[in-house]
Scaffold this motif. Structure first.
Motif, mmCIF file in Angstrom:
data_model
loop_
_atom_site.group_PDB
_atom_site.id
_atom_site.type_symbol
_atom_site.label_atom_id
_atom_site.label_comp_id
_atom_site.label_asym_id
_atom_site.label_seq_id
_atom_site.Cartn_x
_atom_site.Cartn_y
_atom_site.Cartn_z
ATOM 1 N N ARG A 91 -10.542 -0.209 0.706
ATOM 2 C CA ARG A 91 -9.456 -0.806 -0.070
ATOM 3 C C ARG A 91 -8.103 -0.422 0.502
ATOM 4 N NH1 ARG A 91 -9.321 -3.119 -5.126
ATOM 5 N NH2 ARG A 91 -11.396 -3.749 -4.410
ATOM 6 N N ASP A 146 -3.283 -4.407 5.073
ATOM 7 C CA ASP A 146 -3.166 -5.747 5.652
ATOM 8 C C ASP A 146 -2.360 -6.705 4.784
ATOM 9 O OD1 ASP A 146 -4.626 -4.955 7.861
ATOM 10 O OD2 ASP A 146 -6.531 -5.696 7.060
ATOM 11 N N PHE A 147 -2.548 -6.629 3.467
ATOM 12 C CA PHE A 147 -1.889 -7.561 2.543
ATOM 13 C C PHE A 147 -1.507 -6.841 1.252
ATOM 14 C CE2 PHE A 147 -4.855 -10.095 5.092
ATOM 15 C CZ PHE A 147 -3.979 -11.002 5.660
ATOM 16 N N ALA A 176 0.785 -7.062 -1.064
ATOM 17 C CA ALA A 176 1.125 -7.835 -2.266
ATOM 18 C C ALA A 176 -0.114 -8.420 -2.945
ATOM 19 C CB ALA A 176 2.105 -8.943 -1.917
ATOM 20 N N ASN A 177 -1.155 -8.689 -2.178
ATOM 21 C CA ASN A 177 -2.369 -9.285 -2.744
ATOM 22 C C ASN A 177 -3.158 -8.318 -3.610
ATOM 23 O OD1 ASN A 177 -1.683 -11.523 -1.293
ATOM 24 N ND2 ASN A 177 -3.393 -11.429 0.123
ATOM 25 N N TYR A 178 -2.913 -7.029 -3.513
ATOM 26 C CA TYR A 178 -3.726 -6.041 -4.204
ATOM 27 C C TYR A 178 -3.006 -5.339 -5.340
ATOM 28 C CZ TYR A 178 -7.261 -6.929 -0.805
ATOM 29 O OH TYR A 178 -8.215 -7.562 -0.047
ATOM 30 N N SER A 179 -1.830 -5.794 -5.677
ATOM 31 C CA SER A 179 -1.084 -5.181 -6.772
ATOM 32 C C SER A 179 -1.586 -5.720 -8.109
ATOM 33 C CB SER A 179 0.412 -5.469 -6.617
ATOM 34 O OG SER A 179 1.120 -4.904 -7.697
ATOM 35 N N ASP A 180 -2.278 -4.864 -8.867
ATOM 36 C CA ASP A 180 -2.714 -5.260 -10.205
ATOM 37 C C ASP A 180 -1.575 -5.130 -11.206
ATOM 38 O OD1 ASP A 180 -5.406 -5.899 -9.559
ATOM 39 O OD2 ASP A 180 -5.863 -3.765 -9.437
ATOM 40 N N ASP A 234 3.355 -0.075 -6.538
ATOM 41 C CA ASP A 234 2.270 -0.954 -6.952
ATOM 42 C C ASP A 234 1.023 -0.129 -7.219
ATOM 43 O OD1 ASP A 234 3.425 -3.663 -6.709
ATOM 44 O OD2 ASP A 234 3.723 -3.043 -4.637
ATOM 45 N N ASN A 283 -3.243 -0.506 -7.633
ATOM 46 C CA ASN A 283 -4.455 -1.299 -7.493
ATOM 47 C C ASN A 283 -5.594 -0.531 -8.140
ATOM 48 O OD1 ASN A 283 -7.088 -1.628 -5.488
ATOM 49 N ND2 ASN A 283 -6.142 -3.535 -6.130
#
Length: 84
Positions: free
Chosen positions: A29, A35-36, A38-42, A54, A56
């Motif tokens: 994770r 790598d990304f 912003a995609n993993y910010s819950d 952020d 996750n």
């Protein structure tokens, strides 16, 4: 250009105490966040100096990280168990 992954020493020490399967899950994770980010910010939390941290959720863990785009780093700041 890929962001560099920086992990706090306390996070590394916490990882060393975990079973291998959990450690591999979290490290995978961390790489995905690298790598990304912003995609993993819950969700996010305000932190010192007006930066945004952020979070996750991965299994039973909350990964607190900061995507520092100026320095081209993703900084994993904390790894906290959920429900404690």
């Amino acid at each position: 250009m890929k962001l560099r992954l920086l992990v706090d020493l306390e996070v590394i020490e916490a990882l060393q105490q975990l079973p291998v399967a959990q450690r591999k899950l979290l490290l995978t994770r961390f790489r995905a966040i690298q790598d990304f980010p912003a995609n993993y910010s819950d969700y996010s939390q305000p932190a010192e100096h007006s930066m945004r941290v952020d979070v996750n959720v991965c299994g039973n863990w909350a990964i607190h990280y900061w995507a520092d785009h100026n320095d081209r780093h993703v900084k994993v700041l904390k790894l906290l168990p959920l429900g404690r």
